[in-house]
Design a protein around this motif. Structure first.
Motif, PDB file in Angstrom:
ATOM      1  N   ILE A 179      -3.761   7.268  13.681  1.00 24.76           N
ATOM      2  CA  ILE A 179      -2.642   7.861  12.944  1.00 24.76           C
ATOM      3  C   ILE A 179      -3.216   8.483  11.680  1.00 24.76           C
ATOM      4  CG2 ILE A 179      -0.499   7.448  11.691  1.00 24.76           C
ATOM      5  CD1 ILE A 179       0.145   5.183  13.571  1.00 24.76           C
ATOM      6  N   ILE A 180      -2.876   9.758  11.413  1.00 26.88           N
ATOM      7  CA  ILE A 180      -3.464  10.489  10.284  1.00 26.88           C
ATOM      8  C   ILE A 180      -2.371  10.912   9.307  1.00 26.88           C
ATOM      9  CG2 ILE A 180      -4.984  12.395   9.623  1.00 26.88           C
ATOM     10  CD1 ILE A 180      -5.731  12.666  12.605  1.00 26.88           C
ATOM     11  N   GLU A 238       6.940   2.079  11.160  1.00 26.40           N
ATOM     12  CA  GLU A 238       7.163   1.877   9.729  1.00 26.40           C
ATOM     13  C   GLU A 238       6.858   3.124   8.901  1.00 26.40           C
ATOM     14  OE1 GLU A 238       5.550  -1.663   7.951  1.00 26.40           O
ATOM     15  OE2 GLU A 238       5.492  -2.698   9.890  1.00 26.40           O
ATOM     16  N   LEU A 239       5.956   3.970   9.382  1.00 28.23           N
ATOM     17  CA  LEU A 239       5.544   5.156   8.636  1.00 28.23           C
ATOM     18  C   LEU A 239       6.547   6.282   8.822  1.00 28.23           C
ATOM     19  CD1 LEU A 239       1.754   4.989   9.575  1.00 28.23           C
ATOM     20  CD2 LEU A 239       2.800   4.298   7.408  1.00 28.23           C
ATOM     21  N   ASP A 240       6.427   7.332   7.985  1.00 27.02           N
ATOM     22  CA  ASP A 240       7.382   8.445   8.076  1.00 27.02           C
ATOM     23  C   ASP A 240       6.722   9.700   8.634  1.00 27.02           C
ATOM     24  OD1 ASP A 240       5.892   9.473   5.971  1.00 27.02           O
ATOM     25  OD2 ASP A 240       7.322   8.859   4.437  1.00 27.02           O
ATOM     26  N   ASP A 241       7.397  10.848   8.481  1.00 24.05           N
ATOM     27  CA  ASP A 241       6.948  12.065   9.165  1.00 24.05           C
ATOM     28  C   ASP A 241       5.742  12.736   8.514  1.00 24.05           C
ATOM     29  OD1 ASP A 241       8.132  12.997   6.884  1.00 24.05           O
ATOM     30  OD2 ASP A 241       9.570  14.318   7.884  1.00 24.05           O
ATOM     31  N   ILE A 301       0.854  -1.184   0.000  1.00 27.35           N
ATOM     32  CA  ILE A 301       0.000   0.000   0.000  1.00 27.35           C
ATOM     33  C   ILE A 301       0.893   1.238   0.000  1.00 27.35           C
ATOM     34  CG2 ILE A 301      -1.913   1.189   1.138  1.00 27.35           C
ATOM     35  CD1 ILE A 301      -2.410  -1.400   2.711  1.00 27.35           C
ATOM     36  N   PRO A 302       0.868   2.023  -1.065  1.00 29.23           N
ATOM     37  CA  PRO A 302       1.687   3.245  -1.101  1.00 29.23           C
ATOM     38  C   PRO A 302       1.318   4.186   0.046  1.00 29.23           C
ATOM     39  CG  PRO A 302       0.818   2.743  -3.282  1.00 29.23           C
ATOM     40  CD  PRO A 302       0.124   1.824  -2.322  1.00 29.23           C
ATOM     41  N   PHE A 303       2.320   4.803   0.653  1.00 24.73           N
ATOM     42  CA  PHE A 303       2.063   5.733   1.751  1.00 24.73           C
ATOM     43  C   PHE A 303       1.089   6.832   1.339  1.00 24.73           C
ATOM     44  CE2 PHE A 303       6.115   5.217   4.584  1.00 24.73           C
ATOM     45  CZ  PHE A 303       5.745   3.899   4.818  1.00 24.73           C
ATOM     46  N   TYR A 304       1.211   7.307   0.081  1.00 27.35           N
ATOM     47  CA  TYR A 304       0.375   8.426  -0.331  1.00 27.35           C
ATOM     48  C   TYR A 304      -1.101   8.043  -0.451  1.00 27.35           C
ATOM     49  CZ  TYR A 304       0.851   6.436  -5.065  1.00 27.35           C
ATOM     50  OH  TYR A 304       0.845   5.603  -6.155  1.00 27.35           O
ATOM     51  N   ASP A 305      -1.401   6.730  -0.513  1.00 27.88           N
ATOM     52  CA  ASP A 305      -2.797   6.276  -0.588  1.00 27.88           C
ATOM     53  C   ASP A 305      -3.450   6.154   0.785  1.00 27.88           C
ATOM     54  OD1 ASP A 305      -3.166   6.164  -3.284  1.00 27.88           O
ATOM     55  OD2 ASP A 305      -2.735   4.024  -3.489  1.00 27.88           O
ATOM     56  N   ILE A 306      -2.655   6.116   1.834  1.00 23.86           N
ATOM     57  CA  ILE A 306      -3.187   5.898   3.186  1.00 23.86           C
ATOM     58  C   ILE A 306      -3.694   7.211   3.764  1.00 23.86           C
ATOM     59  CG2 ILE A 306      -2.657   5.115   5.520  1.00 23.86           C
ATOM     60  CD1 ILE A 306      -0.397   3.420   4.296  1.00 23.86           C
ATOM     61  N   ARG A 307      -4.972   7.265   4.081  1.00 24.90           N
ATOM     62  CA  ARG A 307      -5.555   8.475   4.688  1.00 24.90           C
ATOM     63  C   ARG A 307      -5.388   8.462   6.208  1.00 24.90           C
ATOM     64  NH1 ARG A 307     -10.839   8.121   4.081  1.00 24.90           N
ATOM     65  NH2 ARG A 307     -10.783   6.011   3.238  1.00 24.90           N
ATOM     66  N   TYR A 308      -5.701   7.318   6.815  1.00 24.07           N
ATOM     67  CA  TYR A 308      -5.509   7.202   8.262  1.00 24.07           C
ATOM     68  C   TYR A 308      -5.562   5.739   8.672  1.00 24.07           C
ATOM     69  CZ  TYR A 308     -10.630   6.661   8.701  1.00 24.07           C
ATOM     70  OH  TYR A 308     -11.930   6.224   8.606  1.00 24.07           O
ATOM     71  N   LEU A 309      -5.092   5.464   9.889  1.00 17.05           N
ATOM     72  CA  LEU A 309      -5.167   4.133  10.489  1.00 17.05           C
ATOM     73  C   LEU A 309      -5.849   4.284  11.835  1.00 17.05           C
ATOM     74  CD1 LEU A 309      -2.071   4.638   9.234  1.00 17.05           C
ATOM     75  CD2 LEU A 309      -1.869   2.207   9.709  1.00 17.05           C
ATOM     76  N   ASP A 310      -6.755   3.371  12.161  1.00 18.68           N
ATOM     77  CA  ASP A 310      -7.383   3.411  13.477  1.00 18.68           C
ATOM     78  C   ASP A 310      -7.470   2.015  14.081  1.00 18.68           C
ATOM     79  OD1 ASP A 310      -9.356   2.349  11.899  1.00 18.68           O
ATOM     80  OD2 ASP A 310     -10.889   3.826  12.395  1.00 18.68           O
ATOM     81  N   VAL A 311      -7.695   1.981  15.382  1.00 23.90           N
ATOM     82  CA  VAL A 311      -7.691   0.725  16.143  1.00 23.90           C
ATOM     83  C   VAL A 311      -9.085   0.422  16.661  1.00 23.90           C
ATOM     84  CG1 VAL A 311      -6.764  -0.484  18.143  1.00 23.90           C
ATOM     85  CG2 VAL A 311      -5.304   1.065  16.848  1.00 23.90           C
ATOM     86  N   ARG A 312      -9.491  -0.808  16.487  1.00 23.46           N
ATOM     87  CA  ARG A 312     -10.717  -1.331  17.110  1.00 23.46           C
ATOM     88  C   ARG A 312     -10.345  -2.624  17.822  1.00 23.46           C
ATOM     89  NH1 ARG A 312     -15.348   0.912  14.593  1.00 23.46           N
ATOM     90  NH2 ARG A 312     -14.804   3.117  14.237  1.00 23.46           N
TER      91      ARG A 312
END
Length: 297
Positions: free
Chosen positions: A257-258, A244-247, A209-220
């Motif tokens: 994470i947004i 693993e993600l960058d700044d 998954i390209p970083f630029y495609d990721i909008r956010y990550l959340d936990v359930r």
């Protein structure tokens, strides 16, 4: 042809084949290798393809050749030719291989873009014919989130609209050689960063998954969902993903994470993303998030 035919006749037990020429001997040896070691041939071909893809943005310390595709779109022939020439000078000076294509209208670029969406840097005039540069950039962004967009214009009225398409920079006409070179260097650095991917193992296969495609990550509960063009849910901790993600990503509390690129509005209680998604903002995250946005811009 005669030598190859003789080779097959010999294997079939036939005789009376004339002796092959030297060229024929080499062809027979090549044919024999292809038939005897098909797995090695396949491996070497895949290795060459993988090496070429990997090295496309290979920037070694002290330099390195990069293969880039750059589009210059401007309805004014004089400006189009001038900017294209500067881009060529930049590529030669920086030691990069660049395919530079000039387009006289947004429509002519979209015609090519429909066949091939693999462009690294777009230099777009704003006021052009039936379709302007901002509208063109919006069309491109629907398919290409990694390409770097630079507006080259004689007007400053459209600067606010550049945020909607994540434009890297505005260059005012007449374009300065030094400023254009500096912007192209920035565009290249960002383009390399956009190549980074998050690797997930799902159902026995690897998903990138390209970083630029990721909008956010959340936990359930104990599961993390990655929200991009599609949604992927895995049983891992958010801390693992944060490492693993960058700044370009901001950790907002224990469960979110947004991607800063997608943020359009921030209040003390929620974050609004470019697609209309509203995310709750934990207490105490408002000021750190604003500082991260300013730093990242």
């Amino acid at each position: 042809r005669r030598n190859r035919l003789c080779l097959h006749r010999k294997r079939a037990g036939r005789k009376n084949c004339p002796a092959p020429s030297r060229t024929g001997e080499r062809e027979i040896r090549e044919l024999s290798f292809l038939e005897a070691y098909p797995d090695w041939v396949c491996f070497l071909s895949l290795f060459a393809l993988a090496s070429g893809e990997k090295n496309r943005y290979n920037d070694k310390k002290g330099g390195g050749t990069m293969e880039l595709r750059i589009a210059v779109c401007d309805d004014a022939e004089e400006d189009r030719t001038y900017v294209s020439g500067l881009v060529k000078d930049w590529a030669v000076q920086a030691g990069h291989q660049a395919e530079i294509t000039a387009f006289s209208s947004a429509e002519s670029f979209l015609f090519r873009y429909a066949e091939d969406k693999n462009w690294d840097i777009l230099l777009l005039d704003i006021e052009m014919g039936a379709m302007d540069g901002v509208s063109l950039a919006k069309r491109v962004r629907k398919d290409n989130g990694a390409g770097q967009i630079v507006f080259v214009t004689g007007y400053s009225d459209y600067i606010a609209e550049g945020y909607e398409v994540a434009a890297l920079h505005y260059l005012m006409k007449p374009v300065s050689r030094e400023k254009l070179f500096a912007v192209l260097n920035r565009a290249l650095e960002k383009r390399k960063r956009e190549e980074r991917c998050l690797n997930l193992e799902l159902g026995g296969e690897m998903v990138r998954i390209p970083f630029y495609d990721i909008r956010y990550l959340d936990v359930r509960q104990n599961y993390v969902t990655i929200h991009g063009k599609s949604e992927y849910t895995v049983k891992r901790s958010l801390n693992e993903f944060e490492k693993e993600l960058d700044d370009r990503f901001f950790r907002a509390g224990r469960s979110l994470i947004i991607n800063l690129k997608y943020i359009r509005r921030v209040t003390k209680t929620e974050v609004s993303l470019s697609d209309g998604t509203l995310l709750p903002l934990p207490r105490g995250a408002y000021e750190p998030l604003n500082r991260a946005i300013i730093k990242h811009t």
